[in-house]
Design an enzyme around this catalytic site. Structure first.
Site, mmCIF file in Angstrom:
data_model
loop_
_atom_site.group_PDB
_atom_site.id
_atom_site.type_symbol
_atom_site.label_atom_id
_atom_site.label_comp_id
_atom_site.label_asym_id
_atom_site.label_seq_id
_atom_site.Cartn_x
_atom_site.Cartn_y
_atom_site.Cartn_z
ATOM 1 N N ARG A 107 0.858 -1.194 0.000
ATOM 2 C CA ARG A 107 0.000 0.000 0.000
ATOM 3 C C ARG A 107 0.891 1.241 0.000
ATOM 4 O O ARG A 107 1.804 1.344 0.811
ATOM 5 C CB ARG A 107 -0.882 -0.034 1.237
ATOM 6 C CG ARG A 107 -2.025 0.923 1.216
ATOM 7 C CD ARG A 107 -2.849 0.793 2.488
ATOM 8 N NE ARG A 107 -3.654 -0.415 2.543
ATOM 9 C CZ ARG A 107 -4.221 -0.876 3.670
ATOM 10 N NH1 ARG A 107 -4.075 -0.225 4.795
ATOM 11 N NH2 ARG A 107 -4.932 -1.969 3.649
ATOM 12 N N LYS B 275 -3.840 0.207 14.717
ATOM 13 C CA LYS B 275 -3.899 1.197 13.639
ATOM 14 C C LYS B 275 -4.592 2.468 14.119
ATOM 15 O O LYS B 275 -5.414 2.431 15.053
ATOM 16 C CB LYS B 275 -4.635 0.616 12.436
ATOM 17 C CG LYS B 275 -6.018 0.089 12.778
ATOM 18 C CD LYS B 275 -6.794 -0.409 11.561
ATOM 19 C CE LYS B 275 -6.262 -1.652 10.945
ATOM 20 N NZ LYS B 275 -7.190 -2.319 10.030
ATOM 21 N N LYS C 76 -6.421 6.155 12.481
ATOM 22 C CA LYS C 76 -6.839 6.786 11.219
ATOM 23 C C LYS C 76 -7.414 8.179 11.456
ATOM 24 O O LYS C 76 -8.170 8.374 12.402
ATOM 25 C CB LYS C 76 -7.887 5.914 10.539
ATOM 26 C CG LYS C 76 -7.386 4.518 10.238
ATOM 27 C CD LYS C 76 -8.456 3.668 9.595
ATOM 28 C CE LYS C 76 -7.868 2.336 9.147
ATOM 29 N NZ LYS C 76 -8.876 1.486 8.495
ATOM 30 N N CYS D 190 -15.128 -3.871 -0.813
ATOM 31 C CA CYS D 190 -13.734 -4.066 -0.391
ATOM 32 C C CYS D 190 -13.083 -5.114 -1.279
ATOM 33 O O CYS D 190 -13.754 -5.750 -2.090
ATOM 34 C CB CYS D 190 -13.686 -4.517 1.067
ATOM 35 S SG CYS D 190 -14.221 -6.228 1.244
ATOM 36 N N CYS E 14 -7.406 -11.195 0.167
ATOM 37 C CA CYS E 14 -7.532 -10.838 1.577
ATOM 38 C C CYS E 14 -7.634 -12.086 2.447
ATOM 39 O O CYS E 14 -8.561 -12.893 2.293
ATOM 40 C CB CYS E 14 -8.754 -9.950 1.798
ATOM 41 S SG CYS E 14 -8.921 -9.547 3.541
ATOM 42 N N CYS F 115 -16.180 -9.415 4.897
ATOM 43 C CA CYS F 115 -16.155 -9.842 6.310
ATOM 44 C C CYS F 115 -16.506 -8.640 7.176
ATOM 45 O O CYS F 115 -16.570 -7.506 6.679
ATOM 46 C CB CYS F 115 -14.787 -10.436 6.680
ATOM 47 S SG CYS F 115 -13.555 -9.211 7.169
ATOM 48 N N CYS G 31 -14.028 -2.847 5.637
ATOM 49 C CA CYS G 31 -13.095 -1.962 4.932
ATOM 50 C C CYS G 31 -13.772 -1.011 3.945
ATOM 51 O O CYS G 31 -13.151 -0.036 3.510
ATOM 52 C CB CYS G 31 -12.037 -2.790 4.220
ATOM 53 S SG CYS G 31 -11.030 -3.734 5.382
HETATM 54 FE FE1 SRM Z 1 -9.110 -2.663 5.901
HETATM 55 C C1 SRM Z 1 -7.636 -5.296 7.398
HETATM 56 C C2 SRM Z 1 -8.119 -3.747 2.895
HETATM 57 C C3 SRM Z 1 -9.919 0.343 4.595
HETATM 58 C C4 SRM Z 1 -10.950 -1.980 8.677
HETATM 59 N N1 SRM Z 1 -7.998 -4.223 5.268
HETATM 60 C C5 SRM Z 1 -7.447 -5.186 6.056
HETATM 61 C C6 SRM Z 1 -6.524 -6.096 5.247
HETATM 62 C C7 SRM Z 1 -5.136 -5.538 5.317
HETATM 63 C C8 SRM Z 1 -6.595 -7.592 5.593
HETATM 64 C C9 SRM Z 1 -5.626 -8.137 6.583
HETATM 65 O O1 SRM Z 1 -5.477 -7.593 7.690
HETATM 66 O O2 SRM Z 1 -5.052 -9.188 6.262
HETATM 67 C C10 SRM Z 1 -7.161 -5.894 3.826
HETATM 68 C C11 SRM Z 1 -6.235 -6.120 2.647
HETATM 69 C C12 SRM Z 1 -6.968 -6.878 1.576
HETATM 70 C C13 SRM Z 1 -6.248 -6.967 0.292
HETATM 71 O O3 SRM Z 1 -6.036 -8.104 -0.181
HETATM 72 O O4 SRM Z 1 -5.929 -5.954 -0.291
HETATM 73 C C14 SRM Z 1 -7.776 -4.526 3.973
HETATM 74 N N2 SRM Z 1 -8.922 -1.831 4.097
HETATM 75 C C15 SRM Z 1 -8.589 -2.473 2.956
HETATM 76 C C16 SRM Z 1 -8.833 -1.610 1.746
HETATM 77 C C17 SRM Z 1 -7.844 -1.828 0.625
HETATM 78 C C18 SRM Z 1 -10.269 -1.836 1.271
HETATM 79 C C19 SRM Z 1 -10.619 -1.274 -0.079
HETATM 80 O O5 SRM Z 1 -11.296 -2.009 -0.789
HETATM 81 O O6 SRM Z 1 -10.285 -0.147 -0.409
HETATM 82 C C20 SRM Z 1 -8.770 -0.222 2.402
HETATM 83 C C21 SRM Z 1 -7.386 0.343 2.442
HETATM 84 C C22 SRM Z 1 -7.343 1.613 3.197
HETATM 85 C C23 SRM Z 1 -6.077 2.403 3.040
HETATM 86 O O7 SRM Z 1 -5.790 2.809 1.924
HETATM 87 O O8 SRM Z 1 -5.437 2.672 4.050
HETATM 88 C C24 SRM Z 1 -9.235 -0.558 3.814
HETATM 89 N N3 SRM Z 1 -10.169 -1.063 6.550
HETATM 90 C C25 SRM Z 1 -10.482 0.037 5.810
HETATM 91 C C26 SRM Z 1 -11.513 0.794 6.461
HETATM 92 C C27 SRM Z 1 -12.175 2.052 5.943
HETATM 93 C C28 SRM Z 1 -11.494 3.302 6.421
HETATM 94 O O9 SRM Z 1 -10.441 3.251 7.040
HETATM 95 O O10 SRM Z 1 -12.059 4.364 6.161
HETATM 96 C C29 SRM Z 1 -11.825 0.113 7.621
HETATM 97 C C30 SRM Z 1 -12.954 0.483 8.620
HETATM 98 C C31 SRM Z 1 -12.577 1.616 9.510
HETATM 99 C C32 SRM Z 1 -11.796 1.124 10.674
HETATM 100 O O11 SRM Z 1 -10.574 1.088 10.590
HETATM 101 O O12 SRM Z 1 -12.412 0.718 11.668
HETATM 102 C C33 SRM Z 1 -10.962 -1.043 7.675
HETATM 103 N N4 SRM Z 1 -9.225 -3.472 7.743
HETATM 104 C C34 SRM Z 1 -10.096 -3.077 8.717
HETATM 105 C C35 SRM Z 1 -9.992 -3.985 9.827
HETATM 106 C C36 SRM Z 1 -10.796 -3.907 11.150
HETATM 107 C C37 SRM Z 1 -10.126 -3.007 12.118
HETATM 108 C C38 SRM Z 1 -10.776 -3.031 13.466
HETATM 109 O O13 SRM Z 1 -10.548 -2.102 14.234
HETATM 110 O O14 SRM Z 1 -11.473 -3.978 13.806
HETATM 111 C C39 SRM Z 1 -9.034 -4.960 9.462
HETATM 112 C C40 SRM Z 1 -8.557 -6.140 10.313
HETATM 113 C C41 SRM Z 1 -7.626 -5.749 11.404
HETATM 114 O O15 SRM Z 1 -7.125 -4.635 11.478
HETATM 115 O O16 SRM Z 1 -7.408 -6.624 12.247
HETATM 116 C C42 SRM Z 1 -8.593 -4.602 8.140
HETATM 117 FE FE1 SF4 Z 2 -10.709 -8.220 3.754
HETATM 118 FE FE2 SF4 Z 2 -12.752 -8.042 5.401
HETATM 119 FE FE3 SF4 Z 2 -11.397 -5.862 4.751
HETATM 120 FE FE4 SF4 Z 2 -12.943 -6.981 2.975
HETATM 121 S S1 SF4 Z 2 -13.629 -6.105 4.894
HETATM 122 S S2 SF4 Z 2 -10.812 -6.307 2.604
HETATM 123 S S3 SF4 Z 2 -12.758 -9.113 3.435
HETATM 124 S S4 SF4 Z 2 -10.599 -7.543 5.896
#
Ligand code: SRM
Ligand code: SF4
Length: 582
Positions: free
Chosen positions: A80, A220, A222, A441, A447, A486, A490
């Site tokens: 990223r 993390k 944000k 997402c 993922c 899931c 995201c």
């Molecule tokens: Fe996310 C984890 C993709 C925005 C909440 N997110 C992941 C991971 C890295 C999976 C992993 O941990 O193994 C995903 C990578 C998948 C892949 O194959 O690319 C992933 N997240 C993404 C992206 C690429 C989704 C998208 O389709 O655009 C976004 C990249 C953001 C960036 O450029 O920095 C992305 N993730 C978000 C958001 C939205 C936001 O930030 O506005 C959220 C919800 C807001 C939040 O943070 O609560 C989000 N991602 C998560 C979580 C749950 C965090 C939590 O507090 O519970 C995880 C899992 C974790 O952190 O354990 C996660």
């Molecule tokens: Fe992966 Fe879940 Fe985030 Fe979708 S919402 S990119 S399935 S961690």
């Protein structure tokens, strides 16, 4: 009692904390393992690497097809790249596209936080990749990991709108202020290939992290900046949010929000999605100071033993908002003024053709689910290359996974449309409102946390919904439809008008009653819905909305007012009727 026999009730720090503590500011064994000839990294490095912007993954479909045969997972990396405020140049985007072809899986992904993701990079190419990102004047440092991530901001380039411009400049200052100072990134990725020793670029004055300390944050973190009239970044979904308070073209200050976050673990009742709470008001010169104070309170009081409840929202929940505010004020060194009444009241995705305020224009191109690819007759990647080379616009990434081309002349509109059409890509004006406001997402196959499909199935779901929406006469109605594979959320499904969240393979939970403004969480509507039934279920909700809404009422507001039980009863009867009629 000697120290040896003291009862130790303090919870044990999590394994990730252990890796960080012994890593010497994010170095760990990364450099050694990078050269060890193995396809992947060890447990500690896998965690530390996230802070360097990369995740070790494998193609989960490859896994399946190899089942039975004794084989190892085919390891590759997601990388990223930070794009603070989503702002980059045509050259930078071109280079990212080229890198996807040369070192990745031939695509790039614009994310929900205005960054760029690459997939499928092999270990042996990681260093070359990071060096190329660096040569492109960008970084992957802190794009992931237990640090401040990519800071978001409305990307619209409205020249002469000094409020927007100052807000965007404030973001740049904050991004620099909260960037990790460790030189590990430079040592590991940017060493001189000739000598293997010399850093190509100094990473900062010292190894010590004045803000983060040696163990960085518990989780993390944000941050986003929004305008009251334009919350296109979903400011309430962030750990830290700033809403600009302005009057007569002058910024009076910022309302500070804290503790937003979407991710939940359904099996852990202690987890929940949360909108950020309104904490107080600061003048512009205090933005860096208050952000630093909040980051440091989270650093010192966040949960370091249980990562499920380590985000700021849980710190605030545990401390209580008043105690949290008092601690922030202590770190900040002065009391916070109460919030100004200003709040979000508008939302613009900036898609389509807009005047920029300086005689030029910008064009928002909807990129479905942020995926830039060439597949069959659809050749968005090649079209983008042409636009970036021939038109040479400025570029911005939106928080809706889409692109803005900026600084365009009036004649560029036709040129861009011609290029898009010539490559089988629809202009933004030709896509439906429901598709424009949808997001999915990444999910499968990359993922590791996905339990269901998202990006790969949402376009098909929209294909099925479009004619139904048209039949109901709702094709002009803007509502957010967001899908994730899931509950980590995201694509921010929990504040959308319609949220669809992967529950298990092929089955989803539907949520209703959030809204475009992003300032209200939605509610659980139906669970374990098979993918094939999603179109029907959503159509029934839309039919209910169409039948009973008040003039001007949005879908989310309607569902919220009627209540999910009421909508469900109506929709189920409607579905039973349509089945009977069919
Ligand atoms: Fe996310 C984890 C993709 C925005 C909440 N997110 C992941 C991971 C890295 C999976 C992993 O941990 O193994 C995903 C990578 C998948 C892949 O194959 O690319 C992933 N997240 C993404 C992206 C690429 C989704 C998208 O389709 O655009 C976004 C990249 C953001 C960036 O450029 O920095 C992305 N993730 C978000 C958001 C939205 C936001 O930030 O506005 C959220 C919800 C807001 C939040 O943070 O609560 C989000 N991602 C998560 C979580 C749950 C965090 C939590 O507090 O519970 C995880 C899992 C974790 O952190 O354990 C996660
Ligand atoms: Fe992966 Fe879940 Fe985030 Fe979708 S919402 S990119 S399935 S961690």
């Amino acid at each position: 009692m000697s120290d040896d026999h003291k009862p130790d009730d303090a919870p044990k720090p999590s394994a990730v904390e252990g890796f960080k503590t012994s890593s010497d500011y994010l170095r760990g064994d990364i450099a050694r393992e990078l050269a060890d000839g193995a396809a992947g990294f060890g447990k500690g490095s896998i965690q530390l690497l996230k802070n360097h912007g990369t995740y070790q993954q494998d193609d989960r479909e490859q896994r399946k097809s190899r089942e039975g045969a004794k084989s190892v997972r085919e390891i590759s990396f997601m990388i990223r790249t930070c794009v603070p405020g989503g702002k980059l140049t045509a050259e930078q985007l071109l280079s990212a596209i080229d890198m996807g072809d040369e070192l990745g899986n031939g695509t790039i992904r614009l994310t929900t936080r205005q960054t760029i993701q690459h997939h499928g990079v092999v270990k042996g190419d990681l260093k070359a990749f990071m060096r190329q990102v660096h040569d492109n004047h960008m970084t992957t440092l802190a794009a992931c990991g237990d640090v401040e991530r990519n800071i978001m901001c409305c990307p619209a380039p409205i020249r002469g709108d000094t409020v927007r411009e100052q807000m965007q400049a404030k973001l740049d200052e904050l991004a620099v202020h909260l960037a990790p100072r460790t030189r590990a990134y430079y040592e590991i990725w940017l060493t001189d290939p000739e000598t293997g020793e010399k850093e190509r670029v100094a990473g900062g004055p010292e190894t010590i992290e004045p803000i983060y300390g040696p163990t960085y944050l518990p989780r993390k973190f944000k941050t986003a900046f929004a305008l009251p009239e334009d919350n296109c970044v979903d400011v309430y979904a962030n750990d830290l949010g700033f809403i600009v308070v302005h009057e007569g073209g002058r910024i009076l200050g910022y309302n500070v929000l804290a503790g937003g976050g979407m991710g939940v673990t359904p099996s852990a009742a202690k987890t929940f999605p949360a909108l950020a709470k309104r904490l107080g008001f600061v003048p512009p010169e205090d933005v860096l100071g208050i952000a630093e104070a909040i980051v440091k309170v989270q650093r010192d009081y966040g949960n370091r033993s249980d990562r499920k409840v380590a985000r700021l929202k849980y710190t605030i929940h545990t401390m209580g908002l008043e105690n949290f505010r008092a601690k922030v004020e202590e770190y900040f060194g002065k009391p916070l003024a109460p919030c100004h009444p200003a709040d979000v009241h508008g939302f613009d995705d900036h898609i389509g053709w807009h005047a920029q305020g300086d005689g030029r224009h910008f064009y928002g191109l909807n990129v479905e689910n942020g995926r830039v690819h060439d597949t069959g007759g659809f050749r968005l990647k090649t079209a983008l290359r042409r636009i970036l080379r021939d038109v040479q616009p400025g570029v911005r990434i939106t928080a809706h996974q889409s692109l803005l081309f900026t600084d365009l002349a009036a004649g560029d509109r036709e040129r861009i449309a011609e290029i898009l059409h010539g490559h089988g890509v629809k202009t933004s004006e030709e896509i439906s409102t429901i598709r424009r406001w949808s997001m999915a997402c990444v999910a499968l196959p990359t993922c590791g946390l996905a339990v269901a499909e998202s990006e790969r199935v949402l376009p098909g779901l929209i294909d099925r919904l479009e004619p139904e929406v048209a039949k109901l006469g709702l094709e002009k109605e803007a509502f957010t439809l967001r899908m994730t594979g899931c509950p980590n959320a995201c694509a921010r499904p929990y504040n959308a008008d319609i949220g669809i969240v992967g529950r298990t393979a092929g089955k989803y939970t539907i949520f209703l009653g959030g809204r475009l403004l992003g300032d209200r969480l939605n509610e659980h509507y139906k669970d374990v819905v098979p993918f094939e039934q999603l179109a029907g279920e959503i159509t029934a909700v839309l039919a209910c909305y169409k039948a009973e809404r008040k003039p001007g009422e949005t879908l989310g507001d309607f569902c919220h007012k009627k209540g999910v039980d009421g909508v469900r009863a109506w929709a189920d009867a409607w579905l039973a009727g349509s089945r009977g009629a069919g």
